[in-house]
Design a protein around this motif. Sequence first.
Motif, short mmCIF file in Angstrom:
data_model
loop_
_atom_site.label_atom_id
_atom_site.label_comp_id
_atom_site.label_asym_id
_atom_site.label_seq_id
_atom_site.Cartn_x
_atom_site.Cartn_y
_atom_site.Cartn_z
N ASP A 95 1.04 -1.10 -0.09
CA ASP A 95 0.03 -0.17 0.02
C ASP A 95 0.75 1.19 0.09
N CYS A 96 1.86 1.33 0.73
CA CYS A 96 2.85 2.37 0.97
C CYS A 96 3.65 2.81 -0.49
N PHE A 97 4.04 1.50 -1.20
CA PHE A 97 4.53 1.41 -2.40
C PHE A 97 4.01 2.20 -3.57
N ALA A 98 2.49 1.65 -3.30
CA ALA A 98 1.61 2.21 -4.43
C ALA A 98 1.37 3.68 -4.12
N LYS A 99 1.35 4.10 -3.17
CA LYS A 99 1.23 5.63 -2.85
C LYS A 99 2.47 6.30 -3.42
N ARG A 100 3.72 5.79 -3.03
CA ARG A 100 4.68 6.50 -3.79
C ARG A 100 5.02 6.35 -5.08
N LYS A 101 4.57 5.57 -5.84
CA LYS A 101 4.26 5.26 -7.04
C LYS A 101 3.51 6.57 -7.78
N GLU A 102 2.17 6.54 -7.14
CA GLU A 102 1.38 7.75 -7.37
C GLU A 102 1.80 9.07 -7.36
N ASN A 189 -4.75 12.36 -0.14
CA ASN A 189 -4.28 10.93 -0.23
C ASN A 189 -2.86 10.95 0.08
N LEU A 190 -2.21 11.82 -0.08
CA LEU A 190 -0.72 11.57 -0.26
C LEU A 190 0.22 12.40 0.55
N ARG A 191 -0.41 13.25 1.31
CA ARG A 191 0.35 14.34 2.10
C ARG A 191 1.50 13.71 2.97
N ASN A 192 1.15 12.96 3.73
CA ASN A 192 2.18 12.40 4.53
C ASN A 192 3.13 11.42 3.96
N VAL A 193 2.94 11.07 2.91
CA VAL A 193 3.92 10.23 2.09
C VAL A 193 4.74 11.18 1.15
N ALA A 194 4.21 12.45 1.00
CA ALA A 194 5.00 13.66 0.41
C ALA A 194 6.04 14.08 1.34
N ILE A 195 5.54 14.44 2.58
CA ILE A 195 6.24 15.15 3.68
C ILE A 195 7.45 14.13 4.19
N LYS A 196 7.19 12.95 4.16
CA LYS A 196 8.31 11.95 4.55
C LYS A 196 9.33 11.98 3.42
N ASN A 197 8.77 11.93 2.10
CA ASN A 197 9.63 12.00 1.17
C ASN A 197 10.61 13.37 0.97
N VAL A 198 9.96 14.60 1.62
CA VAL A 198 11.04 15.55 1.78
C VAL A 198 11.91 15.35 2.82
N ALA A 238 11.66 13.33 -9.08
CA ALA A 238 10.81 12.06 -9.47
C ALA A 238 12.12 10.85 -9.43
N GLY A 239 13.07 11.25 -10.04
CA GLY A 239 14.14 10.08 -9.96
C GLY A 239 14.59 9.78 -8.56
N ARG A 240 14.80 11.03 -7.90
CA ARG A 240 15.24 10.72 -6.49
C ARG A 240 14.32 9.87 -5.57
N LEU A 241 12.99 9.89 -5.83
CA LEU A 241 12.21 9.18 -5.06
C LEU A 241 12.08 7.46 -5.74
N MET A 242 12.36 7.64 -6.97
CA MET A 242 12.34 6.21 -7.47
C MET A 242 13.60 5.27 -7.02
N GLU A 243 14.63 6.07 -6.78
CA GLU A 243 15.99 5.57 -6.41
C GLU A 243 16.09 5.15 -4.83
N ARG A 244 15.02 5.55 -4.37
CA ARG A 244 15.25 5.41 -2.54
C ARG A 244 15.37 3.92 -2.45
N ILE A 247 12.06 1.50 -1.63
CA ILE A 247 11.19 1.37 -2.76
C ILE A 247 11.65 0.47 -3.41
N ALA A 248 12.96 0.27 -3.90
CA ALA A 248 13.54 -0.93 -4.51
C ALA A 248 13.15 -2.11 -4.05
N ASP A 249 13.29 -2.34 -2.57
CA ASP A 249 13.09 -3.49 -1.84
C ASP A 249 11.97 -4.12 -2.04
N ILE A 250 10.84 -3.42 -2.60
CA ILE A 250 9.58 -3.95 -2.60
C ILE A 250 9.73 -5.22 -3.75
#
Length: 253
Positions: A95-102, A189-198, A238-244, A247-250
């Motif tokens: 679920d968390c991975f899906a939100k980060r992909k979004e 839907n994604l505010r908490n995810v976005a802030i954690k990404n910051v 977008a690249g930094r988010l995908m390279e974390r 996320i790769a561990d999924i």
Amino acid sequence: MQKTDPNHYEKIIRPRRLPDEIAANLTGQISNGILRPGDKLPTEQELASNYGVARTVVREAVSQLKSDGMIQSKQGVGAFVSEPGSRNVFRISPDCFAKRKELVQILQLRTSNEAGAAALAADARSEEDLVLIHDELQSMQGATGQSSFEMAEHRYDAERRFYRAIARASGNGYFYDFLTMLDGRIDANLRNVAIKNVMTAEWGEAVFAEHKMVYEAIRTQNRTAAEMAVRQHFENAAGRLMERADIADIAEI
């Protein structure tokens, strides 16, 4: 009949869900050193009593922190704050991975929209527009490099206002309307995810320098440079988010 200016009205930010609020509070305690690596969290019942919520709410909040690798459960013992070095190698929930992909998809969508707005703003911006854009840049700089959830939230909101100010300065209200629509989707839907990404990927001076390049291009009215700087930032984000690593561990689940 007098017409109203749509720029006078900001989109109302929806309140975060209770589990998100509790997860944010616990994350802040960990970031600020109130809860240290190895510390045991209070029991589910104690947390529910302290926050004045149901145990199911606490359970969901703790589940979020487990997904993010912030805490680790030991069977029959309890939940403990993870060591910092291990937080990025924990598995995350689908679920968390899906939100980060979004979130990545929204960043990709914003790229062309905000690049176009910046190009127009470089031509059309007024001195008043430039002051507003610079004020938000300074607000971002004030929060850059600080490690609490609250400062990450401040940094995130300042960045959103920065790009909204650029959209206003473009002279094309559709850019602003489109941007506020996307921000509303994130808030819902994604505010908490976005802030954690910051906190994880959008925090340092190098990232701030990307925003500063956008401002400088608009200040000097360099249309091409403004468009390129915005495009470069959002492609990088977008690249930094995908390279974390988390996320790769999924792929291993």
